[in-house]
Write a protein that holds these residues in place. Structure first.
Motif, PDB file in Angstrom:
ATOM      1  N   ALA A 110      93.653   5.983  71.342  1.00 18.79           N
ATOM      2  CA  ALA A 110      92.785   6.767  72.469  1.00 18.79           C
ATOM      3  C   ALA A 110      91.398   6.582  72.175  1.00 18.79           C
ATOM      4  CB  ALA A 110      93.222   8.174  72.252  1.00 18.79           C
ATOM      5  N   VAL A 111      90.811   6.441  71.088  1.00 14.53           N
ATOM      6  CA  VAL A 111      89.600   6.107  70.611  1.00 14.53           C
ATOM      7  C   VAL A 111      89.097   4.968  71.191  1.00 14.53           C
ATOM      8  CG1 VAL A 111      87.839   5.906  68.856  1.00 14.53           C
ATOM      9  CG2 VAL A 111      89.452   7.891  68.945  1.00 14.53           C
ATOM     10  N   PHE A 112      90.025   3.881  71.368  1.00 18.22           N
ATOM     11  CA  PHE A 112      89.552   2.513  71.572  1.00 18.22           C
ATOM     12  C   PHE A 112      89.645   2.496  73.249  1.00 18.22           C
ATOM     13  CE2 PHE A 112      90.928  -1.691  72.960  1.00 18.22           C
ATOM     14  CZ  PHE A 112      90.004  -2.492  72.554  1.00 18.22           C
ATOM     15  N   LEU A 113      90.456   3.172  74.013  1.00 12.92           N
ATOM     16  CA  LEU A 113      90.499   3.253  75.193  1.00 12.92           C
ATOM     17  C   LEU A 113      89.511   4.166  76.004  1.00 12.92           C
ATOM     18  CD1 LEU A 113      94.196   3.255  76.021  1.00 12.92           C
ATOM     19  CD2 LEU A 113      92.833   1.410  76.442  1.00 12.92           C
ATOM     20  N   GLU A 114      89.040   5.258  75.223  1.00 15.28           N
ATOM     21  CA  GLU A 114      87.771   6.216  75.971  1.00 15.28           C
ATOM     22  C   GLU A 114      86.601   5.469  76.729  1.00 15.28           C
ATOM     23  OE1 GLU A 114      85.690  10.349  74.878  1.00 15.28           O
ATOM     24  OE2 GLU A 114      86.578   9.400  73.272  1.00 15.28           O
ATOM     25  N   PRO A 115      85.912   4.617  75.824  1.00 13.72           N
ATOM     26  CA  PRO A 115      84.856   4.214  76.460  1.00 13.72           C
ATOM     27  C   PRO A 115      85.206   3.118  77.563  1.00 13.72           C
ATOM     28  CG  PRO A 115      85.127   3.127  74.249  1.00 13.72           C
ATOM     29  CD  PRO A 115      86.080   4.340  74.576  1.00 13.72           C
ATOM     30  N   ARG A 116      86.279   2.450  77.636  1.00 13.00           N
ATOM     31  CA  ARG A 116      86.676   1.786  78.593  1.00 13.00           C
ATOM     32  C   ARG A 116      87.204   2.124  79.983  1.00 13.00           C
ATOM     33  NH1 ARG A 116      86.915   0.052  73.536  1.00 13.00           N
ATOM     34  NH2 ARG A 116      86.210  -2.064  73.022  1.00 13.00           N
ATOM     35  N   ILE A 117      87.870   3.326  79.621  1.00 11.36           N
ATOM     36  CA  ILE A 117      88.378   4.027  80.882  1.00 11.36           C
ATOM     37  C   ILE A 117      87.823   5.109  81.359  1.00 11.36           C
ATOM     38  CG2 ILE A 117      90.797   2.770  80.350  1.00 11.36           C
ATOM     39  CD1 ILE A 117      91.732   5.344  79.360  1.00 11.36           C
ATOM     40  N   VAL A 170      87.942   8.154  79.970  1.00 13.68           N
ATOM     41  CA  VAL A 170      88.632   9.431  79.506  1.00 13.68           C
ATOM     42  C   VAL A 170      89.280   9.318  78.197  1.00 13.68           C
ATOM     43  CG1 VAL A 170      90.696   9.021  80.841  1.00 13.68           C
ATOM     44  CG2 VAL A 170      90.098  11.302  80.515  1.00 13.68           C
ATOM     45  N   LYS A 171      89.396  10.476  77.361  1.00 16.74           N
ATOM     46  CA  LYS A 171      90.228  10.229  76.179  1.00 16.74           C
ATOM     47  C   LYS A 171      91.425  10.835  76.366  1.00 16.74           C
ATOM     48  CE  LYS A 171      90.292  11.070  71.361  1.00 16.74           C
ATOM     49  NZ  LYS A 171      89.445  11.790  70.140  1.00 16.74           N
ATOM     50  N   GLY A 172      92.462  10.232  76.089  1.00 20.07           N
ATOM     51  CA  GLY A 172      93.933  10.444  76.625  1.00 20.07           C
ATOM     52  C   GLY A 172      94.211  11.497  75.272  1.00 20.07           C
ATOM     53  N   GLU A 173      95.377  12.308  75.719  1.00 16.30           N
ATOM     54  CA  GLU A 173      95.932  13.090  74.697  1.00 16.30           C
ATOM     55  C   GLU A 173      97.230  12.578  74.013  1.00 16.30           C
ATOM     56  OE1 GLU A 173      96.581  17.045  76.239  1.00 16.30           O
ATOM     57  OE2 GLU A 173      94.998  17.017  77.368  1.00 16.30           O
TER      58      GLU A 173
END
Length: 126
Positions: free
Chosen positions: A16-23, A25-28
């Motif tokens: 989730a932390v890895f994807l946050e800057p790329r997409i 939004v931070k997922g749950e």
């Protein structure tokens, strides 16, 4: 968008932390799933892009060879592949089973082929 983590659920927060800057939004993370709101995604980000990011994350974690990322509609699924050792063990078990079965069949065929034992002085037919 839903990402089913499978056996990688212990690394859900890191993903989730890895994807946050790329997409954008931070997922749950809950259970074995990572939920991402489709409305919050950056424009132009599709499940295909997220799949690429997940594969990059797996490469960084050095587990890319052990997982496949499948896309079905708006759902991504991480599937763990069997290792070569596990596959070899299963093949050995199957081979041993086949040898045991074929040995039993050979023994049954041999006993069926043997003519009845004849005692001297008696004829084979009565």
């Amino acid at each position: 968008m839903k990402i089913l983590l499978g056996t990688l659920k212990d690394k859900g927060d890191e993903l989730a932390v890895f994807l946050e800057p790329r997409i954008g939004v931070k997922g749950e993370v809950s259970g074995g799933e990572l939920d991402i709101e489709d409305k919050s995604l950056k424009k132009g980000i599709r499940s295909r892009h997220v799949k690429t990011y997940i594969k990059r994350f797996l490469s960084i974690e050095k587990v890319r060879d052990n997982y496949r990322v499948l896309v079905e509609g708006g759902e991504l699924r991480l599937v763990e592949l069997e290792s070569d050792e596990e596959i070899e063990k299963e093949l050995e078990k199957e081979d041993a089973k086949k040898k045991t079965e074929s040995y039993g069949e050979k023994e049954a065929a041999k006993s069926a082929e043997k003519p009845p034992v004849q005692v001297e002085g008696q004829s084979a037919t009565k």
